[in-house]
Design a protein around this motif. Structure first.
Motif, PDB file in Angstrom:
ATOM      1  N   ALA A   1      49.038  42.547  27.516  1.00  0.00           N
ATOM      2  CA  ALA A   1      47.891  41.323  26.878  1.00  0.00           C
ATOM      3  C   ALA A   1      48.353  40.170  26.899  1.00  0.00           C
ATOM      4  CB  ALA A   1      47.357  41.952  25.629  1.00  0.00           C
ATOM      5  N   GLY A   2      49.710  40.062  26.511  1.00  0.00           N
ATOM      6  CA  GLY A   2      50.073  38.328  26.610  1.00  0.00           C
ATOM      7  C   GLY A   2      50.052  37.946  28.085  1.00  0.00           C
ATOM      8  N   ARG A   3      50.561  38.749  28.840  1.00  0.00           N
ATOM      9  CA  ARG A   3      50.667  38.263  30.446  1.00  0.00           C
ATOM     10  C   ARG A   3      48.995  37.892  30.827  1.00  0.00           C
ATOM     11  NH1 ARG A   3      54.911  42.782  32.262  1.00  0.00           N
ATOM     12  NH2 ARG A   3      56.711  41.082  32.232  1.00  0.00           N
ATOM     13  N   HIS A   4      48.018  38.574  30.428  1.00  0.00           N
ATOM     14  CA  HIS A   4      46.983  38.436  30.776  1.00  0.00           C
ATOM     15  C   HIS A   4      46.188  37.119  29.999  1.00  0.00           C
ATOM     16  CE1 HIS A   4      43.081  39.281  32.537  1.00  0.00           C
ATOM     17  NE2 HIS A   4      42.313  39.407  31.439  1.00  0.00           N
ATOM     18  N   LYS A   5      46.522  37.215  28.902  1.00  0.00           N
ATOM     19  CA  LYS A   5      46.222  35.652  28.315  1.00  0.00           C
ATOM     20  C   LYS A   5      46.525  34.385  29.152  1.00  0.00           C
ATOM     21  CE  LYS A   5      43.811  36.857  24.704  1.00  0.00           C
ATOM     22  NZ  LYS A   5      42.416  36.807  24.297  1.00  0.00           N
ATOM     23  N   LEU A   6      47.782  34.670  29.628  1.00  0.00           N
ATOM     24  CA  LEU A   6      48.217  33.441  30.543  1.00  0.00           C
ATOM     25  C   LEU A   6      47.319  33.312  31.698  1.00  0.00           C
ATOM     26  CD1 LEU A   6      52.094  33.923  30.440  1.00  0.00           C
ATOM     27  CD2 LEU A   6      50.876  32.139  29.306  1.00  0.00           C
ATOM     28  N   GLU A   7      46.927  34.286  32.291  1.00  0.00           N
ATOM     29  CA  GLU A   7      46.281  34.380  33.497  1.00  0.00           C
ATOM     30  C   GLU A   7      44.759  33.749  33.424  1.00  0.00           C
ATOM     31  OE1 GLU A   7      48.114  38.605  35.063  1.00  0.00           O
ATOM     32  OE2 GLU A   7      45.987  38.568  34.497  1.00  0.00           O
ATOM     33  N   LEU A   8      44.255  33.798  31.919  1.00  0.00           N
ATOM     34  CA  LEU A   8      43.139  33.365  31.844  1.00  0.00           C
ATOM     35  C   LEU A   8      42.817  31.849  31.394  1.00  0.00           C
ATOM     36  CD1 LEU A   8      42.041  36.170  29.372  1.00  0.00           C
ATOM     37  CD2 LEU A   8      41.148  35.946  31.597  1.00  0.00           C
ATOM     38  N   ILE A   9      44.035  31.238  31.583  1.00  0.00           N
ATOM     39  CA  ILE A   9      43.919  29.801  31.218  1.00  0.00           C
ATOM     40  C   ILE A   9      43.175  29.178  32.472  1.00  0.00           C
ATOM     41  CG2 ILE A   9      45.533  27.674  31.106  1.00  0.00           C
ATOM     42  CD1 ILE A   9      47.717  29.533  29.702  1.00  0.00           C
ATOM     43  N   PRO A  10      42.201  28.222  32.265  1.00  0.00           N
ATOM     44  CA  PRO A  10      41.439  27.593  33.396  1.00  0.00           C
ATOM     45  C   PRO A  10      42.752  27.030  34.319  1.00  0.00           C
ATOM     46  CG  PRO A  10      40.802  26.951  31.321  1.00  0.00           C
ATOM     47  CD  PRO A  10      42.023  27.812  30.945  1.00  0.00           C
ATOM     48  N   PRO A  11      42.318  27.104  35.756  1.00  0.00           N
ATOM     49  CA  PRO A  11      43.262  26.846  36.780  1.00  0.00           C
ATOM     50  C   PRO A  11      43.907  25.285  36.539  1.00  0.00           C
ATOM     51  CG  PRO A  11      41.616  27.984  37.788  1.00  0.00           C
ATOM     52  CD  PRO A  11      41.165  27.800  36.297  1.00  0.00           C
ATOM     53  N   ALA A  12      42.893  24.304  36.357  1.00  0.00           N
ATOM     54  CA  ALA A  12      43.418  22.814  36.247  1.00  0.00           C
ATOM     55  C   ALA A  12      44.325  22.804  35.096  1.00  0.00           C
ATOM     56  CB  ALA A  12      42.452  21.972  36.038  1.00  0.00           C
ATOM     57  N   GLU A  13      44.203  23.468  33.845  1.00  0.00           N
ATOM     58  CA  GLU A  13      45.173  23.204  32.752  1.00  0.00           C
ATOM     59  C   GLU A  13      46.250  24.042  33.166  1.00  0.00           C
ATOM     60  OE1 GLU A  13      44.327  22.066  29.507  1.00  0.00           O
ATOM     61  OE2 GLU A  13      43.460  20.668  31.316  1.00  0.00           O
ATOM     62  N   TYR A  14      46.143  25.220  33.832  1.00  0.00           N
ATOM     63  CA  TYR A  14      47.589  25.774  33.878  1.00  0.00           C
ATOM     64  C   TYR A  14      48.406  25.141  34.891  1.00  0.00           C
ATOM     65  CZ  TYR A  14      50.261  30.083  35.402  1.00  0.00           C
ATOM     66  OH  TYR A  14      51.389  30.908  35.661  1.00  0.00           O
ATOM     67  N   LEU A  15      47.847  24.495  35.877  1.00  0.00           N
ATOM     68  CA  LEU A  15      48.786  23.731  36.873  1.00  0.00           C
ATOM     69  C   LEU A  15      49.467  22.518  36.197  1.00  0.00           C
ATOM     70  CD1 LEU A  15      46.902  23.757  40.259  1.00  0.00           C
ATOM     71  CD2 LEU A  15      48.957  25.086  39.394  1.00  0.00           C
ATOM     72  N   ARG A  16      48.672  22.178  35.092  1.00  0.00           N
ATOM     73  CA  ARG A  16      49.080  20.859  34.303  1.00  0.00           C
ATOM     74  C   ARG A  16      50.063  20.997  33.175  1.00  0.00           C
ATOM     75  NH1 ARG A  16      48.608  19.026  29.681  1.00  0.00           N
ATOM     76  NH2 ARG A  16      47.024  20.649  29.020  1.00  0.00           N
ATOM     77  N   MET A  17      50.052  22.316  32.748  1.00  0.00           N
ATOM     78  CA  MET A  17      50.983  22.561  31.490  1.00  0.00           C
ATOM     79  C   MET A  17      52.321  22.987  31.873  1.00  0.00           C
ATOM     80  SD  MET A  17      48.622  25.279  29.375  1.00  0.00           S
ATOM     81  CE  MET A  17      46.946  24.716  28.438  1.00  0.00           C
ATOM     82  N   SER A  18      53.261  22.599  30.998  1.00  0.00           N
ATOM     83  CA  SER A  18      54.679  23.140  31.278  1.00  0.00           C
ATOM     84  C   SER A  18      54.819  24.561  30.927  1.00  0.00           C
ATOM     85  CB  SER A  18      55.598  22.197  30.105  1.00  0.00           C
ATOM     86  OG  SER A  18      55.240  22.608  28.870  1.00  0.00           O
TER      87      SER A  18
ATOM     88  N   GLY B   1      44.205  34.679  40.351  1.00  0.00           N
ATOM     89  CA  GLY B   1      43.939  33.316  39.914  1.00  0.00           C
ATOM     90  C   GLY B   1      45.331  32.460  40.240  1.00  0.00           C
ATOM     91  N   VAL B   2      45.037  31.359  39.882  1.00  0.00           N
ATOM     92  CA  VAL B   2      45.941  30.295  40.072  1.00  0.00           C
ATOM     93  C   VAL B   2      47.452  30.918  39.820  1.00  0.00           C
ATOM     94  CG1 VAL B   2      45.994  29.041  38.033  1.00  0.00           C
ATOM     95  CG2 VAL B   2      46.477  27.548  40.266  1.00  0.00           C
ATOM     96  N   HIS B   3      47.687  31.628  38.857  1.00  0.00           N
ATOM     97  CA  HIS B   3      49.078  31.961  38.419  1.00  0.00           C
ATOM     98  C   HIS B   3      49.778  32.890  39.684  1.00  0.00           C
ATOM     99  CE1 HIS B   3      46.551  35.503  37.676  1.00  0.00           C
ATOM    100  NE2 HIS B   3      47.704  36.202  38.014  1.00  0.00           N
ATOM    101  N   ASP B   4      48.990  33.676  40.409  1.00  0.00           N
ATOM    102  CA  ASP B   4      49.561  34.343  41.602  1.00  0.00           C
ATOM    103  C   ASP B   4      49.731  33.690  42.898  1.00  0.00           C
ATOM    104  OD1 ASP B   4      50.224  36.250  43.399  1.00  0.00           O
ATOM    105  OD2 ASP B   4      48.320  37.585  43.276  1.00  0.00           O
TER     106      ASP B   4
END
Length: 216
Positions: free
Chosen positions: A48-65, A3-6
């Motif tokens: 499980a908490g780390r996996h929830k972060l990975e499931l954030i949609p890529p565009a949102e993940y990159l936008r978020m602080s 995912g975009v987190h990697d």
């Protein structure tokens, strides 16, 4: 999962600009999100908490602080655990029709819960590898959580340290039990990862679980 987190080894993500004298929190709400996360009844499974972060949609993940991601994760964990409803999150108000349960973590117990020692170290059989062994990170494309970065898959490194057996995140994140495996510090030469243009003396050390590795 891929995912975009990697982001290891990716180009075009912009410069890293360290902030001189950076405060712990830039805004008061960030401190509250941090406190809510630590005191939450969902805190018990870090994988499980780390996996929830990975499931954030890529565009949102990159936008978020950073702490926007934390808040999104917390909301999703609370929803999945049945601690709140979608309407309660949307309105910011408790549903008066819902029964009031005894708090999972009353205020008086928070300090003890946050300071109590805990460990993911477990006892299993002997390790498959030893210090000095050459290993290769397996080429896998997991659909679920993993701690094996994409940029290291298929690359060869050397075992430098044994950390003992630890809870295996790839299973633990999905509620499948602990399945502990040995954890190793593996040194990868920069040129092995990034090619001949990388500095010859540079290297990267990664802590990798035994199922990620094979003898080289």
């Amino acid at each position: 999962m891929n995912g975009v987190h990697d982001m290891g080894g990716m180009h075009g993500m912009g410069p890293v600009a360290p902030e001189p004298d950076e405060p712990v929190f830039h805004h008061a709400w960030e401190g509250r999100v941090h406190a809510l996360t630590l005191a939450s009844p969902t805190r018990g499974n870090i994988d499980a908490g780390r996996h929830k972060l990975e499931l954030i949609p890529p565009a949102e993940y990159l936008r978020m602080s950073y702490y926007e991601k934390w808040l999104t994760r917390l909301e999703q964990l609370l929803l999945a655990g049945g601690f709140v409803t979608a309407d309660e999150l949307a309105t910011g108000r408790a549903d008066p029709a819902k029964p009031k349960a005894t708090p999972v973590r009353p205020a008086a117990t928070v300090q003890a819960a946050l300071t109590a020692p805990y460990s993911y170290i477990r006892e299993v059989g002997p390790p498959a590898f030893a210090v000095g062994h050459r290993v290769r990170a397996k080429v896998i494309q997991p659909k679920g959580h993993t701690r094996l970065p994409r940029y290291v898959r298929g690359r060869t490194g050397v075992i430098e340290r044994l950390h003992g057996a630890h809870v295996f995140p790839d299973r633990h994140a999905h509620g499948e039990g602990e399945h502990p495996h040995h954890l190793y510090s593996v040194r990868f030469a920069a040129r092995e990862l990034w090619g001949p243009d990388a500095p010859a003396r540079d290297s990267v050390r990664l802590d990798l679980w035994e199922p990620y590795l094979e003898r080289a």
